[in-house]
Design a protein around this motif. Structure first.
Motif, PDB file in Angstrom:
ATOM      1  N   MET A 153       0.851  -1.189   0.000  1.00  0.00           N
ATOM      2  CA  MET A 153       0.000   0.000   0.000  1.00  0.00           C
ATOM      3  C   MET A 153       0.886   1.238   0.000  1.00  0.00           C
ATOM      4  O   MET A 153       1.593   1.505   0.971  1.00  0.00           O
ATOM      5  CB  MET A 153      -0.887  -0.008   1.244  1.00  0.00           C
ATOM      6  CG  MET A 153      -1.770   1.206   1.398  1.00  0.00           C
ATOM      7  SD  MET A 153      -3.183   1.209   0.285  1.00  0.00           S
ATOM      8  CE  MET A 153      -4.186  -0.105   1.022  1.00  0.00           C
ATOM      9  N   ARG A 155      -0.177   4.603  -1.231  1.00  0.00           N
ATOM     10  CA  ARG A 155      -0.852   5.896  -1.136  1.00  0.00           C
ATOM     11  C   ARG A 155      -1.763   5.950   0.090  1.00  0.00           C
ATOM     12  O   ARG A 155      -2.160   4.918   0.631  1.00  0.00           O
ATOM     13  CB  ARG A 155      -1.667   6.169  -2.406  1.00  0.00           C
ATOM     14  CG  ARG A 155      -0.903   6.978  -3.447  1.00  0.00           C
ATOM     15  CD  ARG A 155       0.305   6.225  -4.010  1.00  0.00           C
ATOM     16  NE  ARG A 155      -0.096   5.214  -4.972  1.00  0.00           N
ATOM     17  CZ  ARG A 155       0.735   4.240  -5.371  1.00  0.00           C
ATOM     18  NH1 ARG A 155       1.959   4.134  -4.890  1.00  0.00           N
ATOM     19  NH2 ARG A 155       0.332   3.365  -6.265  1.00  0.00           N
ATOM     20  N   HIS A 156      -2.114   7.169   0.471  1.00  0.00           N
ATOM     21  CA  HIS A 156      -2.976   7.350   1.634  1.00  0.00           C
ATOM     22  C   HIS A 156      -4.316   6.647   1.433  1.00  0.00           C
ATOM     23  O   HIS A 156      -4.922   6.714   0.360  1.00  0.00           O
ATOM     24  CB  HIS A 156      -3.224   8.837   1.889  1.00  0.00           C
ATOM     25  CG  HIS A 156      -2.055   9.533   2.499  1.00  0.00           C
ATOM     26  ND1 HIS A 156      -1.797  10.872   2.304  1.00  0.00           N
ATOM     27  CD2 HIS A 156      -1.069   9.089   3.314  1.00  0.00           C
ATOM     28  CE1 HIS A 156      -0.720  11.216   2.974  1.00  0.00           C
ATOM     29  NE2 HIS A 156      -0.256  10.146   3.589  1.00  0.00           N
ATOM     30  N   MET A 157      -4.765   5.976   2.475  1.00  0.00           N
ATOM     31  CA  MET A 157      -6.038   5.260   2.452  1.00  0.00           C
ATOM     32  C   MET A 157      -7.198   6.256   2.505  1.00  0.00           C
ATOM     33  O   MET A 157      -7.463   6.857   3.552  1.00  0.00           O
ATOM     34  CB  MET A 157      -6.107   4.307   3.645  1.00  0.00           C
ATOM     35  CG  MET A 157      -7.449   3.658   3.869  1.00  0.00           C
ATOM     36  SD  MET A 157      -7.846   2.376   2.671  1.00  0.00           S
ATOM     37  CE  MET A 157      -6.749   1.067   3.224  1.00  0.00           C
ATOM     38  N   ASP A 158      -7.856   6.453   1.376  1.00  0.00           N
ATOM     39  CA  ASP A 158      -9.019   7.345   1.322  1.00  0.00           C
ATOM     40  C   ASP A 158     -10.246   6.521   1.706  1.00  0.00           C
ATOM     41  O   ASP A 158     -10.828   5.807   0.889  1.00  0.00           O
ATOM     42  CB  ASP A 158      -9.168   7.924  -0.089  1.00  0.00           C
ATOM     43  CG  ASP A 158     -10.261   8.990  -0.191  1.00  0.00           C
ATOM     44  OD1 ASP A 158     -11.229   8.922   0.593  1.00  0.00           O
ATOM     45  OD2 ASP A 158     -10.145   9.867  -1.056  1.00  0.00           O
ATOM     46  N   TRP A 162     -13.002   4.362  -0.702  1.00  0.00           N
ATOM     47  CA  TRP A 162     -13.156   2.910  -0.627  1.00  0.00           C
ATOM     48  C   TRP A 162     -14.563   2.525  -0.174  1.00  0.00           C
ATOM     49  O   TRP A 162     -15.135   1.551  -0.675  1.00  0.00           O
ATOM     50  CB  TRP A 162     -12.112   2.320   0.319  1.00  0.00           C
ATOM     51  CG  TRP A 162     -10.822   2.017  -0.372  1.00  0.00           C
ATOM     52  CD1 TRP A 162      -9.641   2.679  -0.247  1.00  0.00           C
ATOM     53  CD2 TRP A 162     -10.598   0.969  -1.330  1.00  0.00           C
ATOM     54  NE1 TRP A 162      -8.685   2.117  -1.064  1.00  0.00           N
ATOM     55  CE2 TRP A 162      -9.238   1.067  -1.737  1.00  0.00           C
ATOM     56  CE3 TRP A 162     -11.393  -0.029  -1.878  1.00  0.00           C
ATOM     57  CZ2 TRP A 162      -8.677   0.190  -2.665  1.00  0.00           C
ATOM     58  CZ3 TRP A 162     -10.827  -0.902  -2.801  1.00  0.00           C
ATOM     59  CH2 TRP A 162      -9.489  -0.789  -3.182  1.00  0.00           C
ATOM     60  N   THR A 207       4.431   5.606   3.023  1.00  0.00           N
ATOM     61  CA  THR A 207       3.765   5.870   1.750  1.00  0.00           C
ATOM     62  C   THR A 207       4.834   6.080   0.698  1.00  0.00           C
ATOM     63  O   THR A 207       5.927   6.584   0.992  1.00  0.00           O
ATOM     64  CB  THR A 207       2.849   7.101   1.821  1.00  0.00           C
ATOM     65  OG1 THR A 207       3.596   8.238   2.265  1.00  0.00           O
ATOM     66  CG2 THR A 207       1.679   6.853   2.768  1.00  0.00           C
ATOM     67  N   SER A 229       0.888  -0.554 -10.966  1.00  0.00           N
ATOM     68  CA  SER A 229      -0.008  -0.006  -9.973  1.00  0.00           C
ATOM     69  C   SER A 229      -1.263  -0.878  -9.922  1.00  0.00           C
ATOM     70  O   SER A 229      -1.820  -1.239 -10.963  1.00  0.00           O
ATOM     71  CB  SER A 229      -0.369   1.440 -10.340  1.00  0.00           C
ATOM     72  OG  SER A 229      -1.312   1.961  -9.439  1.00  0.00           O
ATOM     73  N   TYR A 234      -3.955   2.469  -5.334  1.00  0.00           N
ATOM     74  CA  TYR A 234      -3.478   2.657  -3.968  1.00  0.00           C
ATOM     75  C   TYR A 234      -2.213   1.855  -3.678  1.00  0.00           C
ATOM     76  O   TYR A 234      -1.454   2.203  -2.765  1.00  0.00           O
ATOM     77  CB  TYR A 234      -4.563   2.256  -2.962  1.00  0.00           C
ATOM     78  CG  TYR A 234      -5.668   3.268  -2.834  1.00  0.00           C
ATOM     79  CD1 TYR A 234      -5.606   4.281  -1.885  1.00  0.00           C
ATOM     80  CD2 TYR A 234      -6.790   3.215  -3.662  1.00  0.00           C
ATOM     81  CE1 TYR A 234      -6.621   5.219  -1.766  1.00  0.00           C
ATOM     82  CE2 TYR A 234      -7.815   4.144  -3.552  1.00  0.00           C
ATOM     83  CZ  TYR A 234      -7.719   5.144  -2.601  1.00  0.00           C
ATOM     84  OH  TYR A 234      -8.728   6.070  -2.495  1.00  0.00           O
ATOM     85  N   SER A 235      -1.997   0.778  -4.397  1.00  0.00           N
ATOM     86  CA  SER A 235      -0.906  -0.145  -4.099  1.00  0.00           C
ATOM     87  C   SER A 235      -0.025  -0.356  -5.318  1.00  0.00           C
ATOM     88  O   SER A 235      -0.414  -0.057  -6.449  1.00  0.00           O
ATOM     89  CB  SER A 235      -1.460  -1.487  -3.618  1.00  0.00           C
ATOM     90  OG  SER A 235      -2.246  -1.335  -2.456  1.00  0.00           O
TER      91      SER A 235
END
Length: 244
Positions: A153, A155-158, A162, A207, A229, A234-235
């Motif tokens: 993972m 990027r920041h978990m939005d 999600w 991140t 990607s 995100y990952s």
């Protein structure tokens, strides 16, 4: 899929992975992006020589171990997961497979007496302290030419993004009532995902961009065979071979 070091409790933001485990598989089963990752891993296994020894580092509830055990029944598989809730679920899920052993050591504490042919590490590296050093530990577990299948993972978990995506997907699969039921049963996931986001913002969880992860893997002694990607951006997924 959890933090791999005992001093993790000193970090400013805490994620309760034991609570996360209770609903993890429920939402993963209905998450098309998660299922796509599982299918990619299964396809990858079909392209390589059957490994003699496999490590699943931060293996969580054992979903990747389960695929490896089914496709590679002659392989010795070691699932390493420090969280009691997750490894308990994994042991129950994988009880019929006799080629799996379990451990709770942090990655850096694993004393590998023999080199592995494949190391799996999915959505775990970013939670570890000093992740670039942990990539060196992943290399240490492998024989020269051995494979690393890494998803991380970056990027920041939005959480809102999600939630909207998963609810839309669940509604298509199960209807409105079914989607609401699964969301209620999996409400702990949303709570812990918020904590993951806060840990990322605080710098407790790593991140990175796809290029940054690739650079770190190369510096740790890996040759990158494939990178992309994944997980709705995100990952990052890297398929690597250990350099001699």
């Amino acid at each position: 899929m959890t933090l791999q070091k005992s001093d993790a409790a000193d970090r400013s933001v805490r994620v309760d992975w034991n609570s996360y485990a209770s609903a993890y598989d429920l939402l993963s089963e209905h998450n098309p992006e998660y299922q796509a990752l599982l299918h990619d891993f299964e396809a990858f296994l079909a392209t390589i020589e059957k490994p003699r020894l496999i490590y699943d580092i931060g293996g969580g509830t054992g979903n990747y171990t389960k695929i490896a055990a089914r496709i590679c029944p002659e392989s010795e598989i070691r699932l390493m997961e420090p969280d009691a809730g997750m490894i308990g679920m994994a042991k129950s899920k994988l009880a019929t497979h006799g080629n799996i052993s379990y451990g709770t050591l942090a990655l850096e504490d694993i004393a590998a007496s023999e080199a592995a042919d494949l190391v799996i590490c999915v959505h775990a590296l970013y939670t570890m302290p000093s992740p670039e050093e942990r990539l060196v530990d992943l290399r240490r577990l492998l024989r020269p030419g051995g494979w690393l299948y890494l998803i991380d993972m970056g990027r920041h978990m939005d959480v809102r993004d999600w939630r909207n995506y998963l609810f839309s997907s669940l509604r298509q699969q199960l209807g409105l009532a079914g989607a609401l039921r699964v969301f209620w049963q999996g409400r702990e996931i949303a709570k812990q995902n918020k904590n993951i986001f806060e840990a990322q913002k605080a710098g407790d969880y790593w991140t990175h961009s796809e290029a940054e992860l690739a650079t770190a893997a190369t510096a740790a002694g890996f040759e990158i065979v494939r990178k992309q990607s994944v997980y709705r951006g995100y990952s990052d997924l890297l398929v690597c071979r250990a350099r001699a």
